[in-house]
Motif scaffolding. Structure first.
Motif, PDB file in Angstrom:
ATOM      1  N   THR A  72       0.842  -1.204   0.000  1.00  0.00           N
ATOM      2  CA  THR A  72       0.000   0.000   0.000  1.00  0.00           C
ATOM      3  C   THR A  72       0.876   1.253   0.000  1.00  0.00           C
ATOM      4  O   THR A  72       0.599   2.216  -0.727  1.00  0.00           O
ATOM      5  CB  THR A  72      -0.935  -0.012   1.229  1.00  0.00           C
ATOM      6  N   ASN A  73       1.918   1.217   0.785  1.00  0.00           N
ATOM      7  CA  ASN A  73       2.828   2.363   0.807  1.00  0.00           C
ATOM      8  C   ASN A  73       3.516   2.549  -0.545  1.00  0.00           C
ATOM      9  O   ASN A  73       3.718   3.678  -1.001  1.00  0.00           O
ATOM     10  CB  ASN A  73       3.864   2.182   1.926  1.00  0.00           C
ATOM     11  N   ILE A  74       3.869   1.436  -1.184  1.00  0.00           N
ATOM     12  CA  ILE A  74       4.501   1.510  -2.519  1.00  0.00           C
ATOM     13  C   ILE A  74       3.474   2.050  -3.529  1.00  0.00           C
ATOM     14  O   ILE A  74       3.788   2.892  -4.372  1.00  0.00           O
ATOM     15  CB  ILE A  74       4.985   0.106  -2.963  1.00  0.00           C
ATOM     16  N   ILE A  75       2.238   1.558  -3.437  1.00  0.00           N
ATOM     17  CA  ILE A  75       1.179   2.014  -4.357  1.00  0.00           C
ATOM     18  C   ILE A  75       0.964   3.524  -4.183  1.00  0.00           C
ATOM     19  O   ILE A  75       0.844   4.259  -5.166  1.00  0.00           O
ATOM     20  CB  ILE A  75      -0.125   1.210  -4.121  1.00  0.00           C
ATOM     21  N   PHE A  76       0.938   4.010  -2.947  1.00  0.00           N
ATOM     22  CA  PHE A  76       0.791   5.453  -2.705  1.00  0.00           C
ATOM     23  C   PHE A  76       1.969   6.212  -3.322  1.00  0.00           C
ATOM     24  O   PHE A  76       1.805   7.307  -3.863  1.00  0.00           O
ATOM     25  CB  PHE A  76       0.701   5.750  -1.199  1.00  0.00           C
ATOM     26  N   ASP A  77       3.141   5.617  -3.244  1.00  0.00           N
ATOM     27  CA  ASP A  77       4.320   6.275  -3.796  1.00  0.00           C
ATOM     28  C   ASP A  77       4.242   6.354  -5.320  1.00  0.00           C
ATOM     29  O   ASP A  77       4.833   7.237  -5.936  1.00  0.00           O
ATOM     30  CB  ASP A  77       5.578   5.515  -3.357  1.00  0.00           C
ATOM     31  N   ASN A  78       3.521   5.435  -5.927  1.00  0.00           N
ATOM     32  CA  ASN A  78       3.395   5.419  -7.387  1.00  0.00           C
ATOM     33  C   ASN A  78       2.173   6.178  -7.888  1.00  0.00           C
ATOM     34  O   ASN A  78       2.010   6.353  -9.091  1.00  0.00           O
ATOM     35  CB  ASN A  78       3.310   3.973  -7.881  1.00  0.00           C
ATOM     36  N   ALA A  79       1.300   6.579  -6.974  1.00  0.00           N
ATOM     37  CA  ALA A  79       0.035   7.186  -7.395  1.00  0.00           C
ATOM     38  C   ALA A  79       0.255   8.559  -8.028  1.00  0.00           C
ATOM     39  O   ALA A  79       1.216   9.267  -7.688  1.00  0.00           O
ATOM     40  CB  ALA A  79      -0.884   7.321  -6.188  1.00  0.00           C
ATOM     41  N   ASP A  80      -0.619   8.920  -8.958  1.00  0.00           N
ATOM     42  CA  ASP A  80      -0.577  10.293  -9.497  1.00  0.00           C
ATOM     43  C   ASP A  80      -1.667  11.166  -8.869  1.00  0.00           C
ATOM     44  O   ASP A  80      -1.712  12.367  -9.098  1.00  0.00           O
ATOM     45  CB  ASP A  80      -0.668  10.298 -11.028  1.00  0.00           C
ATOM     46  N   LEU A  81      -2.545  10.541  -8.067  1.00  0.00           N
ATOM     47  CA  LEU A  81      -3.579  11.309  -7.372  1.00  0.00           C
ATOM     48  C   LEU A  81      -3.936  10.616  -6.055  1.00  0.00           C
ATOM     49  O   LEU A  81      -4.271   9.432  -6.051  1.00  0.00           O
ATOM     50  CB  LEU A  81      -4.842  11.431  -8.237  1.00  0.00           C
ATOM     51  N   ILE A  82      -3.838  11.365  -4.965  1.00  0.00           N
ATOM     52  CA  ILE A  82      -4.265  10.845  -3.665  1.00  0.00           C
ATOM     53  C   ILE A  82      -5.492  11.636  -3.235  1.00  0.00           C
ATOM     54  O   ILE A  82      -5.441  12.868  -3.136  1.00  0.00           O
ATOM     55  CB  ILE A  82      -3.141  10.972  -2.607  1.00  0.00           C
ATOM     56  N   ILE A  83      -6.600  10.920  -3.031  1.00  0.00           N
ATOM     57  CA  ILE A  83      -7.841  11.579  -2.627  1.00  0.00           C
ATOM     58  C   ILE A  83      -8.046  11.279  -1.143  1.00  0.00           C
ATOM     59  O   ILE A  83      -8.460  10.178  -0.775  1.00  0.00           O
ATOM     60  CB  ILE A  83      -9.041  11.067  -3.449  1.00  0.00           C
ATOM     61  N   CYS A  84      -7.733  12.250  -0.311  1.00  0.00           N
ATOM     62  CA  CYS A  84      -7.823  12.063   1.136  1.00  0.00           C
ATOM     63  C   CYS A  84      -9.185  12.561   1.615  1.00  0.00           C
ATOM     64  O   CYS A  84      -9.521  13.736   1.432  1.00  0.00           O
ATOM     65  CB  CYS A  84      -6.691  12.823   1.822  1.00  0.00           C
ATOM     66  N   ILE A  85      -9.972  11.673   2.207  1.00  0.00           N
ATOM     67  CA  ILE A  85     -11.300  12.064   2.684  1.00  0.00           C
ATOM     68  C   ILE A  85     -11.431  11.749   4.167  1.00  0.00           C
ATOM     69  O   ILE A  85     -11.288  10.601   4.586  1.00  0.00           O
ATOM     70  CB  ILE A  85     -12.420  11.353   1.886  1.00  0.00           C
ATOM     71  N   GLY A  86     -11.677  12.787   4.968  1.00  0.00           N
ATOM     72  CA  GLY A  86     -11.912  12.599   6.397  1.00  0.00           C
ATOM     73  C   GLY A  86     -10.688  12.115   7.143  1.00  0.00           C
ATOM     74  O   GLY A  86     -10.794  11.317   8.072  1.00  0.00           O
ATOM     75  N   SER A  87      -9.526  12.618   6.756  1.00  0.00           N
ATOM     76  CA  SER A  87      -8.308  12.271   7.483  1.00  0.00           C
ATOM     77  C   SER A  87      -7.395  13.491   7.507  1.00  0.00           C
ATOM     78  O   SER A  87      -7.704  14.512   6.910  1.00  0.00           O
ATOM     79  CB  SER A  87      -7.628  11.069   6.838  1.00  0.00           C
ATOM     80  N   ARG A  88      -6.260  13.396   8.202  1.00  0.00           N
ATOM     81  CA  ARG A  88      -5.516  14.626   8.433  1.00  0.00           C
ATOM     82  C   ARG A  88      -4.004  14.476   8.307  1.00  0.00           C
ATOM     83  O   ARG A  88      -3.255  15.196   8.934  1.00  0.00           O
ATOM     84  CB  ARG A  88      -5.882  15.185   9.815  1.00  0.00           C
ATOM     85  N   PHE A  89      -3.544  13.517   7.506  1.00  0.00           N
ATOM     86  CA  PHE A  89      -2.111  13.364   7.209  1.00  0.00           C
ATOM     87  C   PHE A  89      -1.278  13.287   8.485  1.00  0.00           C
ATOM     88  O   PHE A  89      -0.253  13.949   8.626  1.00  0.00           O
ATOM     89  CB  PHE A  89      -1.614  14.504   6.304  1.00  0.00           C
TER      90      PHE A  89
END
Lengths: 40, 510
Positions: free
Chosen positions: B205-222
């Motif tokens: 999942t972390n690798i997939i996030f690293d490869n993503a071109d768009l992260i849609i964050c809903i109801g969270s706060r990094f």
């Protein structure tokens, strides 16, 4: 009607749908535990 | 109670030590955005500021850990104050409110006409009021993305946006990762589910996030447990951030587009503008990453991961799961199959050891028809072990699974990995006998001993009526893997291949 502060709190909680509260009893909280607390 | 129902819950404490004993719980509710009304009692008005017996300034102490703190100064104000407390706790981003009430204000009797009706909650739930331009820009960016991921947090659960998240993900074939607070917001048996992202998330999942071109964050706060080194997080991606609290927007990560809204209203508005897409190539890539980076489940039956899966197989399908904090919490988060929201109650933001047992009691009171399972550790349960008395008094259907490694394991793990194995204050030198502790409280206590020929199984122990404590010995060497070292980028993951031991467990507890 006449109500004590403790009664106002308990009736207000009931109006907000509260049926159970968790708590820590003690001296300052004593008035909450009686139906009608004596005035100090 | 509030976590399992989504409605505000109330706690009351006396002044001084009673009130300060609520401080951790209030801070816990603040960091996890849980609606809580805490009523603390205070010494009489005339004694405030005199260091009276059991006096502490709760108003001042709680200002930074609440949405709002109120000190009642007259009995006449109380109806409005209680109404305000509920309104504030539930409006917008939920959170705790403290009402401090002096004893003479409680005792005084006044003439009152009628109590006011509960105040209207401002929950931004009208999606027609959301800015149309921003919503369509978000939809366009999602439609044009090649490698999008959804990053779903506790806000999905707070706004009950389960159906909307599923529709959004399925319509556009977007893989969904969740945070610790977001577990249960998306069904874990969906092909689009990526599990947790972050420190103890899936490596893939972390690798997939690293490869993503768009992260849609809903109801969270990094949060740092999710992002790892925030600069490195999603560095190839545009970020869309939807959160009910505008102060969270651009706090940690600069966003491409942002929208201050509750999760459900935002998705309701955006979904009609989302195009159907099958994203075969991207989903295939994600599948490959999962096969390549994620380890298989443990085959050792005494490993906590196997124990948790055995418990889930024996548990009611709609059981509510609570945890304490530490290794067992991460093992549960990673291994328990959560399919719906509000059945996983955990202290996410504050990481409060001692949370699990009282949370289980609250959940059992609020959901009398459901089975409640509390996963705890030997370190965590000792932080609130006196609540076994409450559990026994109320005879609630709570099964405590105690994963007992004789250590404060998650701290020990970091001492092992990052502090030269210098183990300080993390070992219980004198191990308590937990089944006996349970029995002393009049609660059924079992010890699982896989070396004894006639030992009861977890499944058998869980069938026993009423409150039960099941002590499960765990080897102290077992660590939570994979893991991102604190402060590192999420793609730097330690996998920690454990040696599979076939000899009996070191500790056999009666």
């Amino acid at each position: 009607m006449k109500m004590s502060g403790a009664e106002i709190i308990i009736k207000s909680l009931e109006k907000h749908g509260i049926e159970t509260v968790a708590g820590i009893p003690g001296g300052a909280a004593l008035p909450l535990g009686t139906n009608r607390a004596p005035a100090l | 109670m509030a976590r399992s129902t989504g409605r505000p819950a109330v706690c009351i404490a006396t002044s001084g030590p009673g009130a300060t004993n609520l401080i951790t719980a209030i801070a816990d509710a603040k960091l996890d955005s849980i609606p809580l009304v805490a009523i603390t009692c205070q010494v009489p008005l005339s004694l405030i500021g005199t260091d009276a017996f059991q006096e502490v300034d709760m108003y001042g102490l709680t200002l930074s850990i609440t949405k709002h703190s109120i000190l009642a100064k007259t009995t006449e104000d109380l109806p409005m104050i209680i109404n305000d407390a509920f309104r504030i706790a539930q409006s917008g981003r939920p959170g705790p409110v403290v009402v401090d009430v002096p004893k003479d204000i409680l005792s005084r009797i006044i003439e009152i006409e009628a109590l006011p009706e509960p105040a209207e909650i401002c929950n931004y739930s009208d999606h027609s009021k959301l800015p149309a331009k921003i919503c369509s820009a978000i939809a366009e960016r999602i439609n044009s993305a090649k490698r999008p991921v959804l990053y779903a947090g506790g806000g999905i659960i707070a706004s009950s946006a389960f159906d909307e998240l599923k529709t959004l993900a399925e319509k556009n074939s977007i893989p969904v990762a969740v945070t610790l607070m977001g577990l249960g917001s998306f069904p874990c048996d969906s092909g689009l589910y990526l599990g947790m992202v972050g420190m103890h998330g899936n490596h893939s999942t972390n690798i997939i996030f690293d490869n993503a071109d768009l992260i849609i964050c809903i109801g969270s706060r990094f949060n740092d447990r999710t992002t790892g080194a925030a600069v490195q997080f999603g560095k190839k991606a545009d970020i869309i951030h939807i959160d009910i609290d505008p102060s969270e927007i651009n706090k940690i990560k600069k966003t491409f587009i942002s929208l201050a809204s509750d999760a459900r209203s935002a998705m309701e508005k955006i979904i009609p503008m989302i195009e159907e897409n099958s994203r075969e190539e991207w989903l295939e890539t994600c599948k490959e990453k999962r096969a390549r980076y994620d380890k298989k489940h443990h085959s050792i039956s005494a490993h906590p991961e196997s124990v948790i899966r055995a418990v889930s197989a024996a548990a009611d399908k709609d059981a509510i799961i609570t945890t304490d904090v530490g290794q067992h919490q991460m093992w549960v988060a990673r291994n328990y199959p959560f399919k719906t929201g509000r059945n996983f109650l955990t202290s996410g933001g504050l990481g409060t050891m001692g949370f699990g047992l009282p949370a289980a009691i609250g959940a059992a009171i609020a959901n009398p028809e459901k089975q409640v399972i509390c996963f705890s550790g030997d370190g965590s349960i000792l932080m609130n072990v006196q609540e076994l008395a409450t559990l026994a008094d109320l005879k609630l259907n709570v099964k405590i699974i105690l994963l007992n490694n004789g250590q404060l394991g998650l701290v020990r793990q970091q001492q092992e990995l990052f502090y030269n194995k210098n183990y300080i204050a993390t070992t219980f030198i004198t191990a308590p006998d937990f089944p006996e502790i349970a029995k002393a409280f009049n609660i059924t206590g079992f010890g699982i001993d896989s070396t004894a020929p006639n030992s009861m199984t977890i499944e058998q122990c869980m069938k026993v009526h009423g409150p039960v404590l099941i002590n499960v010995p765990v080897q102290e060497e077992y660590n939570v893997y994979p893991m991102v070292p604190p402060g590192e980028s999420n793609i730097v993951m330690m996998k920690g291949e454990e040696t599979e031991k076939s000899e009996p467990l070191k500790k056999a507890v009666s």
